[in-house]
Design a protein around this motif. Structure first.
Motif, mmCIF file in Angstrom:
data_model
loop_
_atom_site.group_PDB
_atom_site.id
_atom_site.type_symbol
_atom_site.label_atom_id
_atom_site.label_comp_id
_atom_site.label_asym_id
_atom_site.label_seq_id
_atom_site.Cartn_x
_atom_site.Cartn_y
_atom_site.Cartn_z
ATOM 1 N N PRO A 93 0.729 -1.098 -0.059
ATOM 2 C CA PRO A 93 -0.117 -0.097 -0.032
ATOM 3 C C PRO A 93 0.829 1.195 0.097
ATOM 4 O O PRO A 93 2.096 1.290 0.362
ATOM 5 C CB PRO A 93 -0.829 0.129 1.225
ATOM 6 C CG PRO A 93 0.106 -0.923 2.151
ATOM 7 C CD PRO A 93 0.913 -1.741 1.284
ATOM 8 N N PRO A 94 0.137 2.323 -0.410
ATOM 9 C CA PRO A 94 0.970 3.658 -0.452
ATOM 10 C C PRO A 94 1.250 4.263 1.009
ATOM 11 O O PRO A 94 0.598 3.661 2.092
ATOM 12 C CB PRO A 94 0.165 4.621 -1.144
ATOM 13 C CG PRO A 94 -1.147 3.937 -1.163
ATOM 14 C CD PRO A 94 -1.250 2.654 -0.878
ATOM 15 N N GLY A 95 1.857 5.271 1.298
ATOM 16 C CA GLY A 95 2.004 5.841 2.604
ATOM 17 C C GLY A 95 3.060 5.372 3.404
ATOM 18 O O GLY A 95 3.259 6.132 4.326
ATOM 19 N N TYR A 96 4.087 4.844 3.067
ATOM 20 C CA TYR A 96 5.291 4.807 3.471
ATOM 21 C C TYR A 96 6.513 5.636 3.104
ATOM 22 O O TYR A 96 6.381 6.216 2.050
ATOM 23 C CB TYR A 96 5.856 3.267 3.186
ATOM 24 C CG TYR A 96 5.082 2.154 4.391
ATOM 25 C CD1 TYR A 96 5.008 2.024 5.569
ATOM 26 C CD2 TYR A 96 4.128 1.335 3.568
ATOM 27 C CE1 TYR A 96 4.247 1.172 6.069
ATOM 28 C CE2 TYR A 96 3.311 0.610 4.147
ATOM 29 C CZ TYR A 96 3.260 0.228 5.717
ATOM 30 O OH TYR A 96 2.556 -0.606 6.162
ATOM 31 N N ALA A 97 7.518 5.702 3.821
ATOM 32 C CA ALA A 97 8.575 6.518 3.233
ATOM 33 C C ALA A 97 9.105 6.186 1.985
ATOM 34 O O ALA A 97 9.154 4.761 2.106
ATOM 35 C CB ALA A 97 9.720 6.505 4.371
ATOM 36 N N ARG A 151 3.675 -3.693 -13.073
ATOM 37 C CA ARG A 151 2.868 -2.419 -13.611
ATOM 38 C C ARG A 151 3.491 -1.114 -13.129
ATOM 39 O O ARG A 151 3.588 -0.120 -13.879
ATOM 40 C CB ARG A 151 1.574 -2.437 -13.431
ATOM 41 C CG ARG A 151 0.796 -3.571 -14.148
ATOM 42 C CD ARG A 151 -0.664 -3.741 -13.836
ATOM 43 N NE ARG A 151 -1.235 -4.983 -14.794
ATOM 44 C CZ ARG A 151 -2.424 -5.073 -14.603
ATOM 45 N NH1 ARG A 151 -3.170 -4.560 -13.625
ATOM 46 N NH2 ARG A 151 -2.903 -6.022 -15.415
ATOM 47 N N LEU A 152 3.921 -1.164 -11.826
ATOM 48 C CA LEU A 152 4.596 0.173 -11.348
ATOM 49 C C LEU A 152 5.918 -0.204 -10.958
ATOM 50 O O LEU A 152 6.327 -1.372 -10.607
ATOM 51 C CB LEU A 152 3.618 0.223 -10.018
ATOM 52 C CG LEU A 152 2.394 0.787 -10.030
ATOM 53 C CD1 LEU A 152 1.533 1.043 -8.657
ATOM 54 C CD2 LEU A 152 2.237 1.717 -11.016
ATOM 55 N N PRO A 154 8.591 1.332 -2.419
ATOM 56 C CA PRO A 154 7.674 2.134 -3.080
ATOM 57 C C PRO A 154 7.993 2.553 -4.402
ATOM 58 O O PRO A 154 9.081 2.929 -4.437
ATOM 59 C CB PRO A 154 7.278 3.214 -1.642
ATOM 60 C CG PRO A 154 7.907 2.681 -0.587
ATOM 61 C CD PRO A 154 9.131 2.042 -1.075
ATOM 62 N N PRO A 155 6.862 2.608 -5.223
ATOM 63 C CA PRO A 155 7.124 3.199 -6.537
ATOM 64 C C PRO A 155 7.541 4.639 -6.398
ATOM 65 O O PRO A 155 7.035 5.404 -5.274
ATOM 66 C CB PRO A 155 5.781 2.919 -7.219
ATOM 67 C CG PRO A 155 4.927 2.359 -6.197
ATOM 68 C CD PRO A 155 5.513 2.222 -4.915
ATOM 69 N N HIS A 167 1.616 7.104 -4.931
ATOM 70 C CA HIS A 167 0.084 7.277 -4.333
ATOM 71 C C HIS A 167 -0.716 6.068 -4.778
ATOM 72 O O HIS A 167 -1.826 6.041 -4.070
ATOM 73 C CB HIS A 167 -0.485 8.473 -4.813
ATOM 74 C CG HIS A 167 0.426 9.751 -4.679
ATOM 75 N ND1 HIS A 167 0.419 10.116 -3.629
ATOM 76 C CD2 HIS A 167 0.764 10.481 -5.572
ATOM 77 C CE1 HIS A 167 1.361 11.327 -3.670
ATOM 78 N NE2 HIS A 167 1.429 11.394 -4.949
ATOM 79 N N LEU A 168 -0.345 5.125 -5.460
ATOM 80 C CA LEU A 168 -1.155 3.727 -5.712
ATOM 81 C C LEU A 168 -0.600 2.704 -4.942
ATOM 82 O O LEU A 168 0.333 2.493 -4.562
ATOM 83 C CB LEU A 168 -0.816 3.505 -7.201
ATOM 84 C CG LEU A 168 -1.174 4.770 -8.275
ATOM 85 C CD1 LEU A 168 -0.754 4.262 -9.572
ATOM 86 C CD2 LEU A 168 -2.536 5.225 -7.994
ATOM 87 N N ASP A 169 -1.792 1.777 -4.748
ATOM 88 C CA ASP A 169 -1.382 0.548 -4.322
ATOM 89 C C ASP A 169 -0.743 -0.193 -5.272
ATOM 90 O O ASP A 169 -0.785 0.208 -6.643
ATOM 91 C CB ASP A 169 -2.903 -0.473 -4.146
ATOM 92 C CG ASP A 169 -3.541 -0.109 -3.165
ATOM 93 O OD1 ASP A 169 -2.944 0.357 -1.872
ATOM 94 O OD2 ASP A 169 -4.655 -0.130 -3.088
#
Ligand SMILES: O=C(O)CCC(=O)C(=O)O
Ligand SMILES: [Fe+2]
Length: 323
Positions: A186-190, A211-212, A260-261, A267-269
């Motif tokens: 999920p998004p929201g991590y550093a 995809r990401l 994270p991407p 901002h995306l899953d």
């Protein structure tokens, strides 16, 4: 839904692009490029593999499965006994020595379970997985090994092994660790918080649909990990530890991790999908020195590395998943 693109300003590491169609046609140049990619980085893009549609259905299945309540998913947890098949919740493994937790959840569906469904070979799965077992998972776990088998055949011949030797270490009539994995972060991590810590894959070949962004490799000679840019229609293939060992280290086992991407994609899953081809359970993991002068020489000239695990794939896999 169209996602924002991978940001142009973020540096990436280029992988060789291998055309599956050309490999199938026996194109000598393409075969040579695959051989180069598998030895130098152990990672490459694969295009024209024909598994787009099946992968897309797997992504949908993964999204549906992840929406189930955690409590429901945990009923199908892979547990602590060294089994990989089943559900793994976010935060259940450490990503580094400080004990920081991973942020990714995934479900691993055994190829054996999918092909035997509704009979159970290893374990049971959440309702959303069962629902898609015949329409979605079976086609994916049937087609993906065809692609990997062809790559194994080519590498087999380049390694100077007797015809069909690597394929025979992944027999169709023996159970093994091959599995399909769908992940969600999920998004929201550093931006620098690892979703999956640096690791090398267990098995022979991994076939990854991204995809990401977020996947990073540590290329030989580099001090910092580099992003691998997802390219639509291109999967990312890499060599696992069993295949690298069979080859006496000629085929490269490379470190990678997931962040994270970057950019607007953050901002995306982030969902990803992997098919892992792994040897049959009873196969002993060791360099195939008796069967190829090239491998004999590679082992002879590599000092201080043990190419005899003394373990079957099943024992190795169980140990690997546990710790
Ligand atoms: O999600 C990704 O891009 C890579 C996943 C991965 O490395 C793995 O599951 O072993
Ligand atoms: Fe991996």
């Amino acid at each position: 839904m169209l996602s924002p693109p991978f940001p142009d300003e973020v540096p990436t590491h280029p992988l060789l692009i291998i055309d599956y169609q050309l490999l199938q046609e026996g194109d000598a140049g393409e075969t040579e490029r695959l051989w180069e990619a598998a030895r130098k980085l152990g990672f490459w893009y694969l295009k024209n593999h024909g598994i787009e549609e099946e992968a897309s259905r797997m992504f949908n299945m993964g999204q549906e499965m992840m929406r189930l309540p955690l409590e429901e998913k945990m009923k199908y947890g892979s547990g602590n006994d060294g089994r990989s098949f089943g559900y793994k919740a976010a935060g259940s493994t450490a990503i580094d020595v400080s004990g920081q937790q991973d942020t990714i959840e995934y479900v691993n569906v055994s190829k054996d379970d999918a092909l035997a469904y509704p009979n159970i070979v290893h374990c049971t799965y959440p309702s959303t997985v069962n629902k898609g077992m015949e329409s979605t998972i079976t086609p994916f776990v049937t087609k993906s090994p065809h692609v990997n088998d062809m790559i194994l055949e080519i590498l087999n011949d380049k390694l100077g092994l007797p015809k069909g030797m690597l394929t025979n270490l992944h027999p169709k009539d023996e159970y093994g660790g091959s599995e399909a994995r769908t992940t969600k972060n999920p998004p929201g991590y550093a931006p620098d918080r690892m979703a999956i810590g640096a690791h090398m894959d267990f098995g022979s070949l991994s076939f990854l649909h991204n995809r990401l962004g977020g996947l990073q490799v540590l290329p030989p000679g580099y001090k910092e990990c580099q992003y691998v840019k997802p390219i639509p229609g291109h999967t990312i293939c890499n060599v696992g530890d069993a295949l690298s060992l069979f080859s006496g280290g000629i085929l490269r086992l490379n470190l990678h991790r997931v962040l994270p991407p970057p950019g607007l994609q953050s901002h995306l899953d982030r969902y990803s999908l992997v098919f892992f081809t792994r040897p049959g359970n009873s196969v002993i993991l060791r360099a195939l020195v008796e069967d190829s002068p090239l491998i004999t020489e590679a082992v002879r000239s590599t000092l201080g590395k043990n190419f005899e695990s003394g373990k079957t794939a099943k024992e190795w896999f169980t140990r690997w998943v546990k710790y």
